[in-house]
Design a protein around this motif. Structure first.
Motif, PDB file in Angstrom:
ATOM      1  N   ALA A  78       1.546   4.309  30.817  1.00 51.89           N
ATOM      2  CA  ALA A  78       2.536   3.408  30.239  1.00 51.89           C
ATOM      3  C   ALA A  78       2.182   3.048  28.798  1.00 51.89           C
ATOM      4  O   ALA A  78       3.049   3.026  27.913  1.00 51.89           O
ATOM      5  CB  ALA A  78       2.641   2.154  31.096  1.00 51.89           C
ATOM      6  N   LEU A  79       0.909   2.790  28.529  1.00 50.40           N
ATOM      7  CA  LEU A  79       0.491   2.442  27.172  1.00 50.40           C
ATOM      8  C   LEU A  79       0.596   3.630  26.224  1.00 50.40           C
ATOM      9  O   LEU A  79       0.911   3.466  25.041  1.00 50.40           O
ATOM     10  CB  LEU A  79      -0.942   1.909  27.187  1.00 50.40           C
ATOM     11  N   GLU A  80       0.338   4.820  26.732  1.00 48.39           N
ATOM     12  CA  GLU A  80       0.414   5.999  25.866  1.00 48.39           C
ATOM     13  C   GLU A  80       1.836   6.267  25.384  1.00 48.39           C
ATOM     14  O   GLU A  80       2.033   6.988  24.408  1.00 48.39           O
ATOM     15  CB  GLU A  80      -0.154   7.222  26.581  1.00 48.39           C
ATOM     16  N   ALA A  81       2.826   5.673  26.034  1.00 55.05           N
ATOM     17  CA  ALA A  81       4.200   5.803  25.550  1.00 55.05           C
ATOM     18  C   ALA A  81       4.435   4.962  24.293  1.00 55.05           C
ATOM     19  O   ALA A  81       5.435   5.153  23.596  1.00 55.05           O
ATOM     20  CB  ALA A  81       5.180   5.382  26.641  1.00 55.05           C
ATOM     21  N   ALA A  95       2.576  15.619  21.302  1.00 58.56           N
ATOM     22  CA  ALA A  95       3.610  15.008  20.453  1.00 58.56           C
ATOM     23  C   ALA A  95       4.436  14.005  21.250  1.00 58.56           C
ATOM     24  O   ALA A  95       5.672  13.978  21.173  1.00 58.56           O
ATOM     25  CB  ALA A  95       4.508  16.084  19.839  1.00 58.56           C
ATOM     26  N   SER A  96       3.734  13.151  22.015  1.00 60.96           N
ATOM     27  CA  SER A  96       4.412  12.296  22.989  1.00 60.96           C
ATOM     28  C   SER A  96       4.331  10.815  22.661  1.00 60.96           C
ATOM     29  O   SER A  96       4.500   9.979  23.541  1.00 60.96           O
ATOM     30  CB  SER A  96       3.805  12.538  24.373  1.00 60.96           C
ATOM     31  N   PHE A  97       4.080  10.472  21.403  1.00 69.12           N
ATOM     32  CA  PHE A  97       4.009   9.061  21.005  1.00 69.12           C
ATOM     33  C   PHE A  97       5.182   8.744  20.076  1.00 69.12           C
ATOM     34  O   PHE A  97       5.802   9.656  19.498  1.00 69.12           O
ATOM     35  CB  PHE A  97       2.673   8.752  20.331  1.00 69.12           C
ATOM     36  N   PRO A  98       5.524   7.476  19.909  1.00 70.90           N
ATOM     37  CA  PRO A  98       6.666   7.129  19.058  1.00 70.90           C
ATOM     38  C   PRO A  98       6.488   7.651  17.632  1.00 70.90           C
ATOM     39  O   PRO A  98       5.428   7.548  17.043  1.00 70.90           O
ATOM     40  CB  PRO A  98       6.662   5.594  19.090  1.00 70.90           C
ATOM     41  N   GLY A  99       7.563   8.203  17.091  1.00 74.28           N
ATOM     42  CA  GLY A  99       7.532   8.700  15.723  1.00 74.28           C
ATOM     43  C   GLY A  99       6.763   9.989  15.544  1.00 74.28           C
ATOM     44  O   GLY A  99       6.470  10.375  14.404  1.00 74.28           O
ATOM     45  N   ALA A 100       6.452  10.699  16.641  1.00 74.72           N
ATOM     46  CA  ALA A 100       5.619  11.906  16.543  1.00 74.72           C
ATOM     47  C   ALA A 100       6.169  12.948  15.574  1.00 74.72           C
ATOM     48  O   ALA A 100       5.397  13.503  14.775  1.00 74.72           O
ATOM     49  CB  ALA A 100       5.396  12.506  17.924  1.00 74.72           C
ATOM     50  N   PRO A 101       7.467  13.272  15.587  1.00 71.28           N
ATOM     51  CA  PRO A 101       7.947  14.308  14.646  1.00 71.28           C
ATOM     52  C   PRO A 101       7.642  13.960  13.186  1.00 71.28           C
ATOM     53  O   PRO A 101       7.158  14.807  12.427  1.00 71.28           O
ATOM     54  CB  PRO A 101       9.459  14.348  14.923  1.00 71.28           C
ATOM     55  N   ARG A 102       7.902  12.715  12.797  1.00 67.76           N
ATOM     56  CA  ARG A 102       7.644  12.312  11.419  1.00 67.76           C
ATOM     57  C   ARG A 102       6.152  12.308  11.115  1.00 67.76           C
ATOM     58  O   ARG A 102       5.707  12.829  10.079  1.00 67.76           O
ATOM     59  CB  ARG A 102       8.228  10.918  11.184  1.00 67.76           C
ATOM     60  N   GLU A 134       9.298  -5.539  26.531  1.00 64.37           N
ATOM     61  CA  GLU A 134      10.534  -4.756  26.522  1.00 64.37           C
ATOM     62  C   GLU A 134      10.312  -3.311  26.937  1.00 64.37           C
ATOM     63  O   GLU A 134      11.152  -2.717  27.625  1.00 64.37           O
ATOM     64  CB  GLU A 134      11.166  -4.801  25.129  1.00 64.37           C
ATOM     65  N   HIS A 135       9.171  -2.735  26.545  1.00 64.10           N
ATOM     66  CA  HIS A 135       9.004  -1.292  26.700  1.00 64.10           C
ATOM     67  C   HIS A 135       8.092  -0.864  27.852  1.00 64.10           C
ATOM     68  O   HIS A 135       8.149   0.305  28.259  1.00 64.10           O
ATOM     69  CB  HIS A 135       8.485  -0.692  25.392  1.00 64.10           C
ATOM     70  N   LEU A 136       7.253  -1.744  28.355  1.00 62.15           N
ATOM     71  CA  LEU A 136       6.418  -1.353  29.492  1.00 62.15           C
ATOM     72  C   LEU A 136       7.238  -1.404  30.779  1.00 62.15           C
ATOM     73  O   LEU A 136       8.150  -2.227  30.915  1.00 62.15           O
ATOM     74  CB  LEU A 136       5.207  -2.287  29.610  1.00 62.15           C
ATOM     75  N   PRO A 137       6.928  -0.550  31.740  1.00 62.02           N
ATOM     76  CA  PRO A 137       7.671  -0.581  33.009  1.00 62.02           C
ATOM     77  C   PRO A 137       7.394  -1.863  33.784  1.00 62.02           C
ATOM     78  O   PRO A 137       6.382  -2.541  33.572  1.00 62.02           O
ATOM     79  CB  PRO A 137       7.140   0.650  33.757  1.00 62.02           C
ATOM     80  N   ASP A 138       8.303  -2.192  34.693  1.00 61.91           N
ATOM     81  CA  ASP A 138       8.179  -3.428  35.468  1.00 61.91           C
ATOM     82  C   ASP A 138       6.896  -3.468  36.283  1.00 61.91           C
ATOM     83  O   ASP A 138       6.415  -4.561  36.625  1.00 61.91           O
ATOM     84  CB  ASP A 138       9.379  -3.577  36.413  1.00 61.91           C
ATOM     85  N   GLU A 139       6.342  -2.308  36.608  1.00 59.39           N
ATOM     86  CA  GLU A 139       5.136  -2.257  37.433  1.00 59.39           C
ATOM     87  C   GLU A 139       3.862  -2.594  36.664  1.00 59.39           C
ATOM     88  O   GLU A 139       2.785  -2.659  37.245  1.00 59.39           O
ATOM     89  CB  GLU A 139       4.995  -0.860  38.060  1.00 59.39           C
ATOM     90  N   VAL A 140       3.981  -2.798  35.360  1.00 56.15           N
ATOM     91  CA  VAL A 140       2.835  -3.212  34.543  1.00 56.15           C
ATOM     92  C   VAL A 140       3.015  -4.682  34.188  1.00 56.15           C
ATOM     93  O   VAL A 140       3.991  -5.062  33.539  1.00 56.15           O
ATOM     94  CB  VAL A 140       2.707  -2.360  33.272  1.00 56.15           C
ATOM     95  N   ARG A 141       2.086  -5.521  34.627  1.00 59.59           N
ATOM     96  CA  ARG A 141       2.162  -6.955  34.365  1.00 59.59           C
ATOM     97  C   ARG A 141       1.281  -7.304  33.174  1.00 59.59           C
ATOM     98  O   ARG A 141       0.135  -6.876  33.079  1.00 59.59           O
ATOM     99  CB  ARG A 141       1.730  -7.745  35.597  1.00 59.59           C
TER     100      ARG A 141
END
Length: 380
Positions: free
Chosen positions: A77-80, A278-285, A143-150
């Protein structure tokens, strides 16, 4: 997931507020708190930390816990949201990372640690974020972590940083065993029945420790530390000059949402596996900037003369046009000269390049230099 977070409104008084004032600290507003900027004077406090051990109150920082609910994989979840390899991070190991926007801009820089079993009531990860943006960071994570992560904000914990070459001597007398830690590792310890979470880390370029302690006990611990001959309390002024000499960026000054990790010269925070995926936010840029170079890059500057060049000064091209900006600057006590960080065009980012800096109607010369300005002294 708004119902998954335990968060109480930010307090505006540090647990050690009265402690600082009793020691003659000059207090200033910073990150919604009154904080000590100096006690004896910035120069003296800076040099004491480089030579011995300085105690910093960094309780304004946000301390966060992340728990797995129902078998959730917190690392995934954090790696996203972060570009670091958290799946491969061992228990008690910590990593510098970046909270990234969708376009690759930096929302914050932070430290994240995989917790050993049993620490902090079974949480999976411990994270320290910058105080000035901790509310924004928490909202982004919620906002961005799944509900299963508290997510739990540790607003009942204070945070101290003990920094300097003799920090280990002072702290080991009070907490035997901390000398076994090495840079970027952490563990639980006990001090007179009080649980402490201690990492061998900091933001001065020196060896040192960060100590998470219950707020109701922090004054007693601060007293015990300052009773050691090596230790004096140190304010925000010296903390800033120390981190500048160490070449360490400060969020809100050298880093912001308009800045990418490549622009900020923080490519080490982009783990190899994550780059390949290439799986993190903004990876292409971000990956494109790694290949072709960013338009602007953070560099260190040695400033000629005795006058410091401050944040906001313009970097000029040969025709006098503004092409970049100084983001941090001041006199460096351990260097004995003014230094700065700035964003300059890639062609100007080569060490040894002379750049012109405009401040208050005067033009100064800066020489691009490799950072850190003084060697780091971490214990690895």
């Amino acid at each position: 997931m708004s119902d998954q977070i335990d968060f109480i409104d930010t307090i505006e008084q540090l647990p050690l507020d009265a402690w600082h004032r009793a020691r003659g600290a000059r207090m200033v507003e910073f990150a919604d708190y009154h904080m000590p900027i100096q006690y004896e004077g910035i120069m003296a406090e800076h040099l004491w930390t480089r030579e011995s051990a300085g105690l910093f109150d960094v309780s304004h920082m946000g301390q966060l816990l992340l728990f797995a609910e129902g078998g959730a994989d917190v690392a995934t979840a954090l790696e996203a949201l972060l570009p670091g390899d958290l799946k491969g991070l061992g228990a008690g190991r910590m990593r510098y990372s970046l909270l990234l926007a969708d376009d690759g801009g930096i929302l914050d820089d932070l430290m994240v640690t995989r917790l050993p079993e049993g620490a902090f009531d079974g949480a999976a990860f411990y994270m320290v974020v910058n105080g000035a943006v901790k509310a924004d960071d928490i909202a982004h994570l919620v906002e961005h972590l799944p509900d299963e992560v508290r997510l739990n904000h540790l607003d009942d914990q204070a945070l101290l940083a003990l920094q300097g070459p003799r920090a280990v001597d002072a702290l080991a007398r009070l907490v035997p065993g901390i000398e076994t830690l090495v840079f970027m590792t952490a563990a639980t310890f006990d001090w007179n029945g009080t649980p402490l979470w201690i990492s061998r880390s900091g933001y001065t370029g020196e060896d040192g420790f960060e100590i998470s302690v219950p707020a109701e006990t922090v004054e007693a611990l601060a007293d015990a530390l300052c009773a050691q001959p090596e230790v004096k309390p140190i304010g925000l002024g010296a903390r800033d000059s120390l981190r500048l000499e160490a070449g360490l960026p400060l969020y809100g000054h050298d880093l912001d949402p308009e800045t990418t990790p490549v622009m900020a010269d923080l490519g080490f925070a982009l783990s190899k596996r994550r780059r390949e995926e290439a799986s993190f936010p903004g990876a292409p840029r971000i990956l494109a900037e790694r290949e072709t170079g960013p338009a602007l890059k953070r560099v260190g500057l040695l400033v000629e003369g005795k006058q410091p060049v401050r944040e906001g000064a313009a970097v000029l091209d040969r025709d006098g046009g503004e092409v970049g900006k100084v983001t941090s600057g001041g006199f460096a006590p351990s260097v004995g000269a003014p230094i700065a960080m700035a964003y300059v065009p890639l062609a100007m980012a080569v060490p040894g390049t002379n750049v012109q800096l405009a401040q208050r109607g005067k033009v100064h010369t800066g020489i691009v230099t490799a950072m850190p300005f003084i060697p780091h002294r971490y214990v690895r």
